[in-house]
Design a protein around this motif. Structure first.
Motif, PDB file in Angstrom:
ATOM      1  N   LYS A 151      21.648   3.467   7.838  1.00 30.58           N
ATOM      2  CA  LYS A 151      20.780   3.128   6.708  1.00 30.58           C
ATOM      3  C   LYS A 151      21.205   1.830   6.016  1.00 30.58           C
ATOM      4  CE  LYS A 151      18.995   4.956   2.385  1.00 30.58           C
ATOM      5  NZ  LYS A 151      19.008   6.048   1.431  1.00 30.58           N
ATOM      6  N   MET A 152      22.510   1.713   5.681  1.00 26.73           N
ATOM      7  CA  MET A 152      22.979   0.534   4.936  1.00 26.73           C
ATOM      8  C   MET A 152      23.262  -0.662   5.844  1.00 26.73           C
ATOM      9  SD  MET A 152      25.577   2.178   2.177  1.00 26.73           S
ATOM     10  CE  MET A 152      24.976   2.974   0.705  1.00 26.73           C
ATOM     11  N   GLY A 153      23.449  -0.396   7.134  1.00 21.16           N
ATOM     12  CA  GLY A 153      23.699  -1.483   8.081  1.00 21.16           C
ATOM     13  C   GLY A 153      24.968  -2.255   7.819  1.00 21.16           C
ATOM     14  N   LEU A 154      26.014  -1.574   7.362  1.00 20.68           N
ATOM     15  CA  LEU A 154      27.268  -2.257   7.043  1.00 20.68           C
ATOM     16  C   LEU A 154      27.956  -2.763   8.317  1.00 20.68           C
ATOM     17  CD1 LEU A 154      28.684   0.120   4.292  1.00 20.68           C
ATOM     18  CD2 LEU A 154      27.562  -2.087   3.986  1.00 20.68           C
ATOM     19  N   PRO A 155      28.706  -3.861   8.199  1.00 23.48           N
ATOM     20  CA  PRO A 155      29.431  -4.387   9.366  1.00 23.48           C
ATOM     21  C   PRO A 155      30.673  -3.540   9.657  1.00 23.48           C
ATOM     22  CG  PRO A 155      29.955  -5.680   7.428  1.00 23.48           C
ATOM     23  CD  PRO A 155      28.898  -4.689   7.012  1.00 23.48           C
ATOM     24  N   GLY A 156      31.249  -3.758  10.814  1.00 17.98           N
ATOM     25  CA  GLY A 156      32.494  -3.075  11.172  1.00 17.98           C
ATOM     26  C   GLY A 156      32.291  -1.702  11.760  1.00 17.98           C
ATOM     27  N   ALA A 157      31.090  -1.413  12.209  1.00 18.55           N
ATOM     28  CA  ALA A 157      30.800  -0.097  12.770  1.00 18.55           C
ATOM     29  C   ALA A 157      31.531   0.091  14.091  1.00 18.55           C
ATOM     30  CB  ALA A 157      29.298   0.063  12.982  1.00 18.55           C
ATOM     31  N   LYS A 158      32.151   1.254  14.238  1.00 18.28           N
ATOM     32  CA  LYS A 158      32.831   1.616  15.472  1.00 18.28           C
ATOM     33  C   LYS A 158      32.341   2.993  15.872  1.00 18.28           C
ATOM     34  CE  LYS A 158      36.961  -0.901  14.092  1.00 18.28           C
ATOM     35  NZ  LYS A 158      38.325  -0.802  13.636  1.00 18.28           N
ATOM     36  N   LYS A 159      32.303   3.224  17.159  1.00 19.81           N
ATOM     37  CA  LYS A 159      31.875   4.533  17.657  1.00 19.81           C
ATOM     38  C   LYS A 159      33.087   5.320  18.146  1.00 19.81           C
ATOM     39  CE  LYS A 159      27.169   4.079  17.916  1.00 19.81           C
ATOM     40  NZ  LYS A 159      26.085   4.977  18.070  1.00 19.81           N
ATOM     41  N   THR A 160      33.012   6.631  17.984  1.00 22.39           N
ATOM     42  CA  THR A 160      34.054   7.507  18.498  1.00 22.39           C
ATOM     43  C   THR A 160      33.767   7.803  19.968  1.00 22.39           C
ATOM     44  OG1 THR A 160      32.870   9.536  17.938  1.00 22.39           O
ATOM     45  CG2 THR A 160      34.310   8.595  16.227  1.00 22.39           C
ATOM     46  N   ALA A 161      34.646   8.556  20.607  1.00 23.07           N
ATOM     47  CA  ALA A 161      34.470   8.922  22.014  1.00 23.07           C
ATOM     48  C   ALA A 161      33.195   9.735  22.223  1.00 23.07           C
ATOM     49  CB  ALA A 161      35.677   9.698  22.510  1.00 23.07           C
ATOM     50  N   THR A 162      32.771  10.453  21.194  1.00 23.01           N
ATOM     51  CA  THR A 162      31.558  11.272  21.308  1.00 23.01           C
ATOM     52  C   THR A 162      30.287  10.469  21.038  1.00 23.01           C
ATOM     53  OG1 THR A 162      31.662  11.955  18.993  1.00 23.01           O
ATOM     54  CG2 THR A 162      32.797  13.360  20.610  1.00 23.01           C
ATOM     55  N   GLY A 163      30.449   9.207  20.653  1.00 24.89           N
ATOM     56  CA  GLY A 163      29.289   8.361  20.390  1.00 24.89           C
ATOM     57  C   GLY A 163      28.847   8.339  18.942  1.00 24.89           C
ATOM     58  N   ALA A 164      29.542   9.073  18.086  1.00 25.56           N
ATOM     59  CA  ALA A 164      29.194   9.086  16.659  1.00 25.56           C
ATOM     60  C   ALA A 164      29.865   7.897  15.961  1.00 25.56           C
ATOM     61  CB  ALA A 164      29.659  10.395  16.030  1.00 25.56           C
ATOM     62  N   TRP A 165      29.325   7.515  14.811  1.00 23.60           N
ATOM     63  CA  TRP A 165      29.942   6.449  14.026  1.00 23.60           C
ATOM     64  C   TRP A 165      31.296   6.928  13.514  1.00 23.60           C
ATOM     65  CZ3 TRP A 165      27.524   2.136  14.775  1.00 23.60           C
ATOM     66  CH2 TRP A 165      26.141   2.078  14.830  1.00 23.60           C
ATOM     67  N   SER A 166      32.295   6.075  13.547  1.00 22.88           N
ATOM     68  CA  SER A 166      33.602   6.418  13.009  1.00 22.88           C
ATOM     69  C   SER A 166      33.605   6.196  11.505  1.00 22.88           C
ATOM     70  CB  SER A 166      34.698   5.559  13.644  1.00 22.88           C
ATOM     71  OG  SER A 166      35.935   5.813  13.005  1.00 22.88           O
TER      72      SER A 166
END
Length: 169
Positions: A61-76
């Motif tokens: 929603k907020m589109g913040l930078p620094g997004a990382k995904k976990t092994a399951t594909g969810a946002w960290s």
């Protein structure tokens, strides 16, 4: 230090349930204020304890930078990710970190600790172990052994078999 830890282990640590109860209430009030601020900033209510929902708010929603995904594909939404965002000036991430800190204090100490108090003595008994030398570490006597020669005597009386004092003491 060793003598102090041994005494604390023998006698236990006094706990005042009334103070813990008061702190629990204060933490709950502070958390409620933070929740309102967080929900207002997010523009919607969501489960603060859900990493998935929080990740969707932060990076979807907020589109913040620094997004990382976990092994399951969810946002960290780990503390390190939130720390980076907060250090970059993101107040929303700072609010989440503050809420998490209060939540941890409340659930781990003010709410849970009274359950470990001996009702007769009003004390909590625990075990303090001295760490042994890791494999490959210097064979020289450890700092605690040089500083506290009584460590060997203490270990003979109080140390648990799973955490012996290094042999060089």
């Amino acid at each position: 230090m060793v003598a102090t830890l041994a005494a604390m282990e023998r006698r236990g640590v006094s706990i005042d349930r009334a103070i813990l109860s008061r702190l629990s209430g204060e933490f709950a009030q502070a958390m409620a204020r933070l929740e309102n601020d967080i929900f207002e900033a997010a523009g919607e209510r969501f489960n603060l304890g859900s990493p998935k929902q929080l990740g969707d708010i932060l990076f979807g929603k907020m589109g913040l930078p620094g997004a990382k995904k976990t092994a399951t594909g969810a946002w960290s939404t780990s503390a390190s990710v939130l720390d980076e965002l907060a250090e970059g000036g993101n107040g929303f991430a700072a609010l989440i970190l503050e809420w998490r800190q209060l939540s941890k204090l409340k659930s781990t100490y003010t709410d849970a600790l009274p359950g470990f108090v001996n009702p007769q003595t009003h004390r909590v008994h625990t075990s303090y172990a001295l760490a042994r030398r890791p494999r490959g570490a210097s064979p020289r006597p450890s700092r605690i052994c040089r500083t506290f020669p009584c460590a060997t005597r203490w270990a003979a009386r109080y140390a648990r078999p799973s955490s012996p004092i290094p042999a060089e003491c």
